[in-house]
Design a protein around this motif. Structure first.
Motif, PDB file in Angstrom:
ATOM      1  N   HIS A 108       2.439   1.805  -3.461  1.00  0.00           N
ATOM      2  CA  HIS A 108       1.459   2.353  -4.411  1.00  0.00           C
ATOM      3  C   HIS A 108       1.164   3.819  -4.112  1.00  0.00           C
ATOM      4  N   GLN A 109       1.064   4.158  -2.842  1.00  0.00           N
ATOM      5  CA  GLN A 109       0.817   5.542  -2.458  1.00  0.00           C
ATOM      6  C   GLN A 109       1.990   6.433  -2.875  1.00  0.00           C
ATOM      7  N   VAL A 144       7.018   7.691   1.378  1.00  0.00           N
ATOM      8  CA  VAL A 144       5.830   7.525   2.215  1.00  0.00           C
ATOM      9  C   VAL A 144       6.169   6.510   3.296  1.00  0.00           C
ATOM     10  N   ALA A 172       1.697   9.379  -5.645  1.00  0.00           N
ATOM     11  CA  ALA A 172       2.046  10.746  -5.255  1.00  0.00           C
ATOM     12  C   ALA A 172       3.148  11.300  -6.157  1.00  0.00           C
ATOM     13  N   MET A 182      -1.044  14.087  -0.115  1.00  0.00           N
ATOM     14  CA  MET A 182      -1.180  12.641  -0.285  1.00  0.00           C
ATOM     15  C   MET A 182      -0.458  11.861   0.821  1.00  0.00           C
ATOM     16  N   VAL A 184       0.835  -1.207   0.000  1.00  0.00           N
ATOM     17  CA  VAL A 184       0.000   0.000   0.000  1.00  0.00           C
ATOM     18  C   VAL A 184       0.866   1.252   0.000  1.00  0.00           C
ATOM     19  N   ALA A 185       1.903   1.268   0.824  1.00  0.00           N
ATOM     20  CA  ALA A 185       2.798   2.432   0.880  1.00  0.00           C
ATOM     21  C   ALA A 185       3.514   2.638  -0.442  1.00  0.00           C
TER      22      ALA A 185
END
Length: 91
Positions: A15-16, A70, A20, A50, A12-13
């Motif tokens: 992809h974030q 992130v 961003a 984000m 998840v991180a």
């Protein structure tokens, strides 16, 4: 179970961070004519909203290059990089 949660958090991180970075590079590319300072300010604004940190931002000609980080809990952080520039129309 802990390993699964760690892996899911990392994915998840990642992809974030990549999302961003993509949006930040596009935001910077839109304002590249205003100079590096203005372009990177736009990129930073996008990244912060984000939930990330803008690690680097620079212009290479008309291209904007950004790197975003992130954090994902106590496990570490994920990075994303992106480049955006002008579109050329042929025809």
């Amino acid at each position: 179970m802990t390993a699964v949660l760690w892996f899911a958090s990392a994915v998840v991180a990642r992809h974030q961070a990549e999302g961003a970075a993509d949006l930040a590079a596009l935001a910077a590319a839109v304002t590249v004519a205003d100079g590096e300072r203005a372009a990177c300010a736009e990129a930073r604004w996008v990244v912060e909203r984000m939930g990330g940190v803008l690690r680097s931002c620079r212009l290479s000609g008309w291209d904007a290059l950004v790197e975003v980080v992130v954090a994902f809990g106590p496990f570490g952080s994920a990075a994303g990089r992106a480049r955006a520039g002008p579109v050329e129309f042929n025809g």
